[in-house]
Every structure is written in C-alpha cells, then in structure tokens.
Design an enzyme around this catalytic site. Structure first.
Site, PDB file in Angstrom:
ATOM      1  N   PHE A 126       0.694  -1.261   0.059  1.00 24.41           N
ATOM      2  CA  PHE A 126       0.004   0.020   0.078  1.00 24.41           C
ATOM      3  C   PHE A 126       0.999   1.321  -0.037  1.00 24.41           C
ATOM      4  CE2 PHE A 126      -2.192   3.465   2.214  1.00 24.41           C
ATOM      5  CZ  PHE A 126      -3.430   3.558   1.439  1.00 24.41           C
ATOM      6  N   LYS A 179       4.892   1.473  17.631  1.00 18.57           N
ATOM      7  CA  LYS A 179       3.563   1.966  16.736  1.00 18.57           C
ATOM      8  C   LYS A 179       2.706   0.970  16.898  1.00 18.57           C
ATOM      9  CE  LYS A 179       2.310   3.124  12.225  1.00 18.57           C
ATOM     10  NZ  LYS A 179       1.228   2.161  12.464  1.00 18.57           N
TER      11      LYS A 179
END
EC number: 6.5.1.2
Length: 665
Positions: free
Chosen positions: A34, A113
């Site tokens: 992506f 994250k």
C-alpha cells in the site's frame, strides 16, 4: 509515460484499498504494498502538481466515518504519520529535521507503533467526556459510550499536575490473548474468524450495543497530547510519565535518542520483542522531542513534519511444501494451495499458503517437497515468495493442475482469455454448492449472523440445505442436530435467519450471484428496478439505458433470469418470507411511523438495535439517540437504560417489543 488518466486510476485504486482497510477491515494487500502505491502517487504529483485535486489520497487522512454513529469535529486535526521501511529513509528524515530546526543536534522521542485503532479522548476537570475515532482527520465518530466499556480507561483522573482540559491521543486495541480466546469461541459457534486483533478491535468499537463492546475486553493506551492540552509538559519524552502520574495507561518501551544509531538500536530491540508482547505492534514512531520545535515545523498535507513511522517489513520464514492441494470456489475456479510444514510466523502458526493459479505455480516452478520462503505481512494471507532450488529433492516433478475436479470428478475446462481453470458442474459439484451457500449467508450477501462456514457445511452434509432457500425452511429440530448446539445457540441462529429476511435489494441481488455483478452494479440495478420482480422482467434494452450498466452485464442479467431454475429459486425465497427492499422506493406509504421520532432502549428479543432501526426508517420514521419532548415513541426491550425513565417523566408513550411488532405490521 504516465498520463493523467493513469494518475486518476491510481487515486481510485488507493481509495479502494483505504476502504478495505479502514472501513471494511479486510485488506487484500500488505502495508508495504500500500505504501509503495502511495509513494508512486507522490512521485507523480511532484512531476505533475497541476493534476492534484483535494480528492487525492495524498491530501486527505484516510476516511473511516461509520453510519450509526454521530460524527463530531476534532478540536485539533488528528493526522496520520508518513511511513518508512529503511534505515536510510530514517537518516534522511533526521537530516531534514536538522536543517528545518537549524540545529546539528536534534533530540528524538522514540516509541512503539501500536497496531490498533487511533482515538482521541477528552477529559474536563479530570472527568472523561468524549471519545472520538480518527475519522477523516477533521471529523470522527463519537464513540464515547463504547469507550466507557473499556476496562482500563479511567473515567476520572487525579494528580497534582492535572489540567482543567485535557485532549489526548491513543490507541484502542484487543490484547493478543483475548483475541485468541474470542476467536476460539467464534470457531466453536461456527462464526467467521477475525483475521487479526486490529480487525477485531475495529469491529468491536463500532458495535451499537455497549454491552457487547464490554464483552470484547478491549484495552486502550495513550501516547500523545493534542496541541496546548497541558502547558506544564514541554517535551514528548515527558508524556508517558505525566500520563501515569494522573492515572492514564501509557505506552511502555520508549527511548530518548539523539542519532540514527540509537534509534536503530531501539528498533532492533523492539523487533526482537515483537512476538512476545501481549499486543500487536507494526513498527516504531520517531518524534521530534521538543514541542516548540514541533509547533514551528507544523504539518505537510495530512502528516506532521516532525514525526515519522518506521514500519517493520513483512516477516519471512523458510519451510517445506508437503503437498499441493486444490480448492474449488463457488464459481468453480480451481485454486492450488501449498500445504506446509507448520511454522510460527507473525504471531500465528502457518500451515497453508495460496498459490493463486497454475500460471503462478509454473512461473515460480513450485513443486511438492520444495523448501520455500513464505511471507506474511499485516492482514494478508501467507504467500510463497520463492523456491530454494539448491534444496530441491532429486526426483521432484513439475506440478500440474488436475484434469478432473477433485470434488465431483467432472473434466475441468480452460476458458479462453482467463487464467483460471474451472469445474463446469455448477449444479452438482458438492464443493461449489457449499461455497455458494457460504457466500449466500456472508456479509456481502444476506449477512446471516451466527451461520459460519462450519455450520453451513454441517447443514449441507446432513442434507438439511441444498439451495439457499432451504435455509429459510430450517426448523429448530434440524438445527438441534448440529454438533455442540444448545438452546441459546439454536435460538440465536433462528433469530438471525428471521432478521436476515429484511434485506436491501442490492444485497439480495448480490446473493443471487449473477455473473459480472458487483455491489456497485447491484446498487444501480436496485435503484432502477425498485423490486426484484421488476428486475426479472427487464430486457437488455431496458438495462443498457441504466447509466453504468453495459451490454455484457445486461446480457448476464437477462440470461440469469431466463433460467427457470433461477426464477424458481427467487420465487421460493419470496414465499419463505425474504423481503428485499430498495432504498430508493417507498415501500410503506401513509404508515403510522411516517414522520414519527423513535428512541430504542434495552435488548430486543427478535431484532438487533440496527434491524429495528431499519424497520422504523423503512416505514418513514426516524430514530434518535436521545429522548426529548420531540420524541414520539420509546421502544423498550429487556434491561432498558435511563432513556426509559426520562420517557416516563416526559409522558412519552413506551412500546414493548410485542406492541412495536404489531405497529410495524
């Protein structure tokens, strides 16, 4: 050479993947793939800035606003981070910041994250007031009620440094152990499994019943302050200890760094911990430490200039192919599947990988017995990257697609212009029939809750269902014969089947599996026809007049309904009470609900909150979240909340479920 049409096509492709990831929670490509698309887009836009519009994915935060929730504006825009996958790109980021800040020595706060759902929480005078999803960065879904169900979210804060107003950023996630336990329960109930904890958390946060949210045992962790939320905090590295001092759950495993080597060392440490952490992470976040410098640098497009995410690449491992089997899909397509020596990768045990088609197998020369490299990135199913030819067994043979269907023995066919090999026996091939039934009950079609793949297979094997319409003729006695099905499970399934009868016309059209029809075309057909009976009567000329419907689709629709078997199945579905309804057609005129405002409270026996709301709206009524003097009726189920008390205080009529059903009809 890239044309503007190519650029626009790329924009549409990225938005399509955005929708799959953020709204449907069913991505089909990895994060890395992506981001490669985004990078390509940005390169084109640097070369052709005149092509950029406000609708470019590079100009907007990924949208994920959901129907069913009130949307509210963010006081401070909730941005997304730019991503990187290499040490070199992190170095470029550091050099860029050194230049922008005007200092040779720049301080960074580096943290985990989290792979969850980004949210904002607002506290006033220490009291939790509001929870909001990221949404499109400017507006998000108000999920306050659902966030109150998160056990580790403090509803009241305390501490010496507690400001009067606090707006903070965090992540809602499902702990890995909870995910495994709930998926095991879904497996036992025959429901579709969640692909990963992020999907599970996303779906849970958007449930309309807060009690169900509580049952999902979500957790939250906070990592950031919105601009000017607390004047006493000057640096990002101070945030975790500040949060803990006032009672907030804060990120663990963070580091104060001054150069690339320190950052990289932290990244490697976290990478080694990744599989043993109790929650999913997909990288680290590197932030400029000083808030003054952050404010001075500001944002670019949809991301802050002062922060970047380093995302861990998809994990790879080597294992051996012990067999290549063939899976038959609902359209008869034969798909080769690699059966692997089980190996633990990306938090789960991998034993199978799709090989897509015969052409892919031949291109990579994949054979039984080969040692192969497999990859699993994010939500994507495992794939075979390459073969270790030096480790190939001596007498291995090239793999060939079978000439006859493994399920029914029919000779397979190759259709000109298609890579796929198909079994043409659509009426009698057992595997095709089962796959068609699984599709029929799935989310894209009738969306029958509590009827997962295992249950469909059991019902088929016992001879209870053969055609989709057989599902609506099932009895409690038949369902009671399924493995591990007790009273509650039987009632849940029977209720779900009954509720699914009220289906939108476009989803009903999807359920019929007409060739070339996707959801977009189904919506066009539903809007034009209004009823399934009308659609069945339209000829090719009528259909071609519909904007967006071409000759190929028109011919497929006509041919489908010309088949007596298909027509008979539609009529039987209607006779059994399936009621497909077009959003664009007023089914009920002059109904008692017309113009009336309803409020729903408590749990209904025969309807979910969502399906009850749909019944009201279909009959011209409106559904509100709160009781006021404008409310006409309150529908009260079991264990109603404070809305019932308020309705009685205001003298508003209260309907029980039986009265509500009576009024509906």
């Amino acid at each position: 050479m890239i044309t503007q049409k190519d650029y626009e096509k790329l924009c549409h492709e990225i938005w399509h993947h955005n929708k799959l990831y953020y709204i449907e929670h069913q991505p089909i490509i990895s994060d890395e793939e992506f981001d490669a698309l985004l990078k390509k887009l940005e390169e084109i836009e640097r070369s052709h800035p005149e092509w950029i519009t406000e609708f470019s994915p590079s100009q907007r935060v990924n949208e994920s606003l959901t129907s069913g929730f009130k949307t509210v504006a963010h006081r401070t825009p909730m941005l997304s981070l730019a991503n990187t996958y290499s040490k070199e790109e992190i170095e470029d980021f550091i050099k860029r910041l050194q230049k922008l800040v005007g200092k040779r020595q720049v301080e960074f706060s580096v943290e985990l994250k989290m792979d969850g759902i980004a949210i904002t929480a607002i506290y006033e005078q220490g009291i939790f007031k509001r929870g909001i999803t990221r949404g499109n960065g400017k507006r998000g879904d108000d999920i306050t009620t659902n966030m109150r169900m998160i056990e580790n979210l403090p509803l009241q804060l305390s501490g010496e440094n507690l400001p009067d107003f606090l707006e903070i950023r965090g992540e809602v996630f499902m702990p890995r152990q909870v995910f495994l336990q709930l998926n095991e329960q879904k497996l036992q109930d025959g429901e579709v499994l969640w692909a990963n904890p992020r999907n599970a958390a996303a779906g849970s946060l958007k449930l309309l019943d807060p009690k169900m949210v509580a049952e999902r045992r979500l957790a939250v962790v906070f990592y950031g302050l919105a601009e000017d939320s607390s004047a006493s905090i000057k640096k990002q590295a101070e945030v975790p200890s500040f949060f803990r001092s006032i009672g907030l759950p804060a990120l663990e495993h963070h580091a104060y760094c001054q150069n690339i080597e320190q950052i990289w060392k932290f990244a490697e440490e976290i990478r080694s911990l990744r599989t043993i952490l109790p929650y999913d992470i997909d990288g680290i976040v590197i932030k400029l430490n000083d808030f003054k410098d952050q404010k001075r640098l500001g944002v670019t497009g949809k991301s802050p200039r002062w922060a970047i995410a380093y995302k861990f690449a998809a994990e790879q491992a080597k294992t051996r192919i012990i067999d290549i089997t063939v899976q038959i899909g609902r359209t008869g397509v034969l798909t080769p599947v690699a059966e692997l020596e089980p190996i633990f990768l990306s938090g789960s045990t991998i034993a199978r990988a799709s090989l897509y088609n015969q052409e892919e197998v031949q291109r990579k020369d994949i054979r039984i017995g080969d040692l192969v490299t497999i990859e699993k990135g994010g939500d994507v199913i495992p794939k075979v990257l390459n073969v270790e030819l030096s480790q190939r067994p001596l007498h291995s043979q090239p793999w060939q697609m079978p000439l006859y269907c493994p399920s029914c023995g029919t000779q397979v066919i190759n259709i000109i212009g298609e890579v796929a090999v198909r079994c043409p026996n659509e009426d009698s091939c057992t595997e095709q029939q089962i796959r068609k039934l699984i599709y029929f009950v799935g989310k894209q079609a009738m969306d029958i809750k509590h009827m997962g793949e295992k249950i469909v297979i059991q019902l088929f094997q016992k001879g209870f269902i053969h055609l989709p319409s057989d599902i609506f003729a099932l009895t409690e006695g038949q369902i009671s014969q399924l493995t591990n099905f007790k009273t509650k499970a039987i009632q849940n399934l029977m209720r779900s089947i009954e509720e699914s009868k009220h289906v939108s016309l476009e989803r009903f059209i999807m359920a019929l599996e007409i060739k070339y029809i996707g959801i977009g075309t189904a919506e066009l057909l539903a809007a034009r026809a209004g009823t399934i009976e009308t659609l069945m009567q339209l000829n090719e000329e009528d259909l071609i007049k519909i904007e967006g419907v071409g000759g190929k689709v028109a011919q497929a629709v006509v041919e489908h309904f010309q088949n007596p078997k298909h027509r008979q199945e539609v009529y039987r579905l209607l006779e059994l009470g399936v009621c497909p309804q077009s959003k664009t057609v007023q089914i009920f005129t002059n109904h008692a609900f017309q113009g009336k405002i309803f409020v729903l409270t408590g749990s209904l026996e025969h309807y979910t909150r969502q399906s009850a709301a749909s019944l009201i709206k279909e009959r011209g009524g409106k559904v509100s979240d709160s009781v006021s003097r404008k409310t006409n009726y309150v529908v009260a189920g079991a264990e109603p909340g404070s809305k019932l008390d308020k309705a009685r205080t205001l003298g508003i009529p209260v309907l029980n479920e039986k009265e509500f059903i009576s009024l509906c009809h």
